[in-house]
Write a protein that holds these residues in place. Sequence first.
Motif, PDB file in Angstrom:
ATOM      1  N   ALA A  75     -46.052  48.021 -17.296  1.00 33.38           N
ATOM      2  CA  ALA A  75     -46.395  49.246 -18.014  1.00 33.38           C
ATOM      3  C   ALA A  75     -45.146  50.056 -18.333  1.00 33.38           C
ATOM      4  O   ALA A  75     -44.312  50.311 -17.451  1.00 33.38           O
ATOM      5  CB  ALA A  75     -47.355  50.085 -17.173  1.00 33.38           C
ATOM      6  N   ALA A 156     -48.108  52.130 -21.912  1.00 32.41           N
ATOM      7  CA  ALA A 156     -49.209  52.734 -21.157  1.00 32.41           C
ATOM      8  C   ALA A 156     -49.864  53.900 -21.884  1.00 32.41           C
ATOM      9  O   ALA A 156     -51.086  54.062 -21.826  1.00 32.41           O
ATOM     10  CB  ALA A 156     -48.705  53.194 -19.782  1.00 32.41           C
ATOM     11  N   ALA A 166     -51.155  57.774 -18.968  1.00 35.75           N
ATOM     12  CA  ALA A 166     -51.619  56.402 -19.164  1.00 35.75           C
ATOM     13  C   ALA A 166     -53.008  56.377 -19.781  1.00 35.75           C
ATOM     14  O   ALA A 166     -53.902  57.125 -19.361  1.00 35.75           O
ATOM     15  CB  ALA A 166     -51.634  55.659 -17.833  1.00 35.75           C
ATOM     16  N   ILE A 181     -50.906  45.961 -12.278  1.00 36.33           N
ATOM     17  CA  ILE A 181     -50.060  46.727 -13.198  1.00 36.33           C
ATOM     18  C   ILE A 181     -48.774  47.094 -12.459  1.00 36.33           C
ATOM     19  O   ILE A 181     -48.815  47.583 -11.332  1.00 36.33           O
ATOM     20  CB  ILE A 181     -50.768  48.017 -13.646  1.00 36.33           C
ATOM     21  CG1 ILE A 181     -52.081  47.688 -14.363  1.00 36.33           C
ATOM     22  CG2 ILE A 181     -49.861  48.850 -14.547  1.00 36.33           C
ATOM     23  CD1 ILE A 181     -52.956  48.908 -14.609  1.00 36.33           C
ATOM     24  N   PRO A 183     -45.523  49.437 -13.074  1.00 41.69           N
ATOM     25  CA  PRO A 183     -44.775  50.395 -13.895  1.00 41.69           C
ATOM     26  C   PRO A 183     -43.291  50.053 -13.943  1.00 41.69           C
ATOM     27  O   PRO A 183     -42.701  49.668 -12.923  1.00 41.69           O
ATOM     28  CB  PRO A 183     -45.015  51.729 -13.180  1.00 41.69           C
ATOM     29  CG  PRO A 183     -46.317  51.528 -12.451  1.00 41.69           C
ATOM     30  CD  PRO A 183     -46.265  50.104 -11.988  1.00 41.69           C
ATOM     31  N   ARG A 233     -55.669  55.147 -13.695  1.00 41.13           N
ATOM     32  CA  ARG A 233     -54.879  55.764 -14.775  1.00 41.13           C
ATOM     33  C   ARG A 233     -53.943  56.823 -14.210  1.00 41.13           C
ATOM     34  O   ARG A 233     -52.768  56.906 -14.586  1.00 41.13           O
ATOM     35  CB  ARG A 233     -55.805  56.391 -15.816  1.00 41.13           C
ATOM     36  CG  ARG A 233     -56.556  55.409 -16.670  1.00 41.13           C
ATOM     37  CD  ARG A 233     -57.501  56.115 -17.632  1.00 41.13           C
ATOM     38  NE  ARG A 233     -56.769  56.945 -18.598  1.00 41.13           N
ATOM     39  CZ  ARG A 233     -57.356  57.705 -19.505  1.00 41.13           C
ATOM     40  NH1 ARG A 233     -58.683  57.772 -19.561  1.00 41.13           N
ATOM     41  NH2 ARG A 233     -56.636  58.404 -20.353  1.00 41.13           N
ATOM     42  N   VAL A 236     -51.055  55.064 -12.360  1.00 41.17           N
ATOM     43  CA  VAL A 236     -50.058  54.516 -13.295  1.00 41.17           C
ATOM     44  C   VAL A 236     -49.205  55.646 -13.860  1.00 41.17           C
ATOM     45  O   VAL A 236     -47.975  55.537 -13.951  1.00 41.17           O
ATOM     46  CB  VAL A 236     -50.744  53.727 -14.429  1.00 41.17           C
ATOM     47  CG1 VAL A 236     -49.721  53.307 -15.487  1.00 41.17           C
ATOM     48  CG2 VAL A 236     -51.456  52.496 -13.875  1.00 41.17           C
TER      49      VAL A 236
END
Length: 255
Positions: A75, A156, A166, A181, A183, A233, A236
């Motif tokens: 991401a 993202a 995100a 995921i 980052p 979300r 992230v």
Amino acid sequence: MNKPDVETAPRRQGLRDLTNTRNLGKRLLRAEWFQRGGSALISAFLALVWRTNRDTDQSTDWETLLEGQFPAIFALWHGQHILVPNAAPRDRPFVTLVSRSADAEINARVIRRAGFDVIRASGGRDHGAVARKGGVGALIAMRDALRRDVNVVMIADISKGEVRQAGEGIVRLAKISGRPIVPVALTTSRRYVLEKTWDKTTINLPFGRRCLKLAPPISVPANAGKDQIAAARAKVTSELNRITEEAKRAVEMSA
């Protein structure tokens, strides 16, 4: 017969000239020779930036952090992703999502030159827009790539949406694929920020220091409901913001 207003006529002419200039610019951007030459020049510049920036001792090692976690969904934030293809491990396959608009063709060619494969599609902020622009097909294509052990690199935040937040797409990909995921943030000590752009696009420059940061993998259960998706979300978002700031501090301390 009515005579044109002395102030209105020049204004109309000016608008026509502006429209013609924009149309000419679009045709130029879409010309094959311009696409080929432009992508080659940009690729050469990014390779120069990567080679001439010395790595700090605070960068994350991909293989150490992600042992047993490949393939993964990497991401990135919009506007902070330009140099990432140059940093990715060369012995692992990657694919990324690029808008299918003609204006994004140079971007797609630059990414391919860096060794990534490309999926052409556009997302949206609602399910109807996603379906119209090919986002559903792109989601399935990325899921299938992960099943073939190909890593996916994905922006993202949503284009022209809320910056540094995100979106749901990357979380849903993790949910349907079962892959984590991760980052990613990469910055250089010498950089130019386009302050007037919505995402503060950053152009990395040569002859400085660079730092690559990866956050620990974030998993999304296959049966995740609305609350779990919202929590993912948020996770992230917070992790991407955290490592972005860490990378910036690292290059500023070593500059």
